[in-house]
Design a protein around this motif. Structure first.
Motif: not given
Length: 399
Positions: A59-61, A277-279, A291-292, A345-348
């Motif tokens: 649930d990441a955008y 974090a990885k996205v 990478h974040g 949409s992304t996965a984190v």
């Protein structure tokens, strides 16, 4: 009655196979037990070394700045120079308005500034003339006083007539009155110019400010991009009559994006600022990894900031797991290689191995979230144009 040969043979087979079946079942049960134990051990190891060291959510955008381009002055659109999906650079003209009215106002302001300079020059000369007249009146008074002094001794000796002495006294009084009037006129003339030169005179300063305002308004007929980015939501058309504050289009800087990951409240126990974090973005799939790092946690849940927040104290209540947005800053190099768009949409996955950091920032940030410098030289150019008009009307020999 004797048993038949067939019955005897069946009994032997059953007695011989029974131990074998038991051994097979025991071996199968042992294998199944070993499989379950091994699976449990593997799950335990995964939990200890993998699942317990990270928190994940899909649930990441993608989020980013949406810079609204709006008019600063009223006018008619005569040109549109950027469209949706196009790239624009900071300072590039996006929309141009009809400059007729602004040019007329600018010329009027320029003429008023020139007239103000000339009027102040005239007032300066009038003050100098009044000062010169004041000096002449002082000389007249001194001359009249000297004449009176010379006649007073002669009056005692009856060498002059009393009427002549009286005329001398009247001349002194008249000269004094003329001096007082000249003093007032000089004071009035100097009141408009004392304490400042022509350029700093209040009348010139006011006219200069009006010219500067007109000059800036004329420049604002060309609406420029404040930052580099890509155009979206263009709604302006040639011929539109626009008003100050009316949104014309949007510029999105796609090189400066972030991800808002909405974690469940139970997942935030070990999430801290600064954690890596990885996205993964759905648009590229698992083959591309961004990478974040965590740069902040939201000040409240999404429902708390909704237009109509839930009132859980009324009616029947059902507990709903809440989510809190966690902002993830992305590496600009990754964005350059694989551009993203706002809203994707992304996965984190956040690495929570080190949970010793801060949950809330301890110090305010001194770094601007966004800024532009395309307007920095506007005031300087307006002042330069005003200075040129002032110099052109000062005249020779005027400081």
């Amino acid at each position: 009655m004797s048993a038949s040969p067939n019955d005897t043979q069946a009994a032997q087979d059953e007695s011989g196979n029974a131990p074998k079946d038991k051994r097979k079942r025991g071996r199968a049960l042992l294998i199944a037990l070993l499989v379950f134990v091994l699976a449990g051990v593997i799950w335990l190891l995964l939990w200890l070394f993998v699942f317990s060291t990270r928190e994940t959510t899909d649930d990441a955008y993608v989020g980013g700045n949406q810079v609204a381009i709006s008019a600063q002055v009223p006018g008619i659109v005569v040109g549109v120079y950027a469209d949706d999906t196009q790239r624009v650079n900071a300072g590039q003209v996006l929309v141009r308005l009809d400059p007729t009215d602004a040019d007329v106002a600018l010329r009027k302001a320029g003429s008023a500034l020139a007239q103000a300079v000339r009027q102040v020059r005239q007032q300066t000369q009038s003050a100098a003339s009044a000062d010169a007249a004041l000096v002449a009146r002082r000389q007249d008074l001194k001359r009249a006083q000297d004449d009176l002094k010379r006649r007073l001794p002669l009056l005692a000796e009856k060498a002059v007539a009393p009427e002549e002495v009286q005329h001398a006294r009247d001349a002194v009084t008249s000269a004094q009155s003329a001096l007082d009037a000249a003093q007032r006129q000089a004071d009035a003339a100097r009141a408009l110019v004392d304490g400042s030169n022509v350029e700093d005179n209040p009348a010139v300063a006011q006219a200069r400010a009006n010219f500067r305002q007109a000059w800036v308004a004329a420049q604002r007929n060309a609406i420029v991009a404040p930052i580099d980015g890509y155009v979206a939501l263009r709604g302006v058309q040639v011929g539109n009559s626009v008003q100050p504050g009316q949104q014309l289009m949007t510029v999105v800087p796609l090189h400066d994006l972030w991800v808002d990951a909405n974690f469940k409240e139970g997942q935030l126990r070990h999430v801290r600022i600064g954690q890596p974090a990885k996205v993964e973005a759905d648009i590229y799939g698992g083959g591309v990894e961004y990478h974040g790092k965590v740069i902040g946690l939201g000040a409240g849940t999404g429902s708390a900031f909704s237009l109509l927040p839930a009132q859980n104290a009324t009616g029947n209540w059902i507990k709903v797991v809440q989510r809190v947005p966690v902002r993830i800053a992305l590496d600009p190099k990754d964005l350059d290689k694989h551009p993203l768009r706002i809203g994707l949409s992304t996965a984190v996955t956040v690495d929570i191995t080190d949970d010793k950091g801060d949950v809330l920032p301890s110090q305010p940030s001194n770094v601007p979230v966004a800024q532009t410098r395309v307007y920095d030289d506007v005031a300087a150019k307006a002042d330069a144009a005003a200075d040129a008009i002032v110099r052109a009307n000062l005249g020779a020999g005027v400081p």
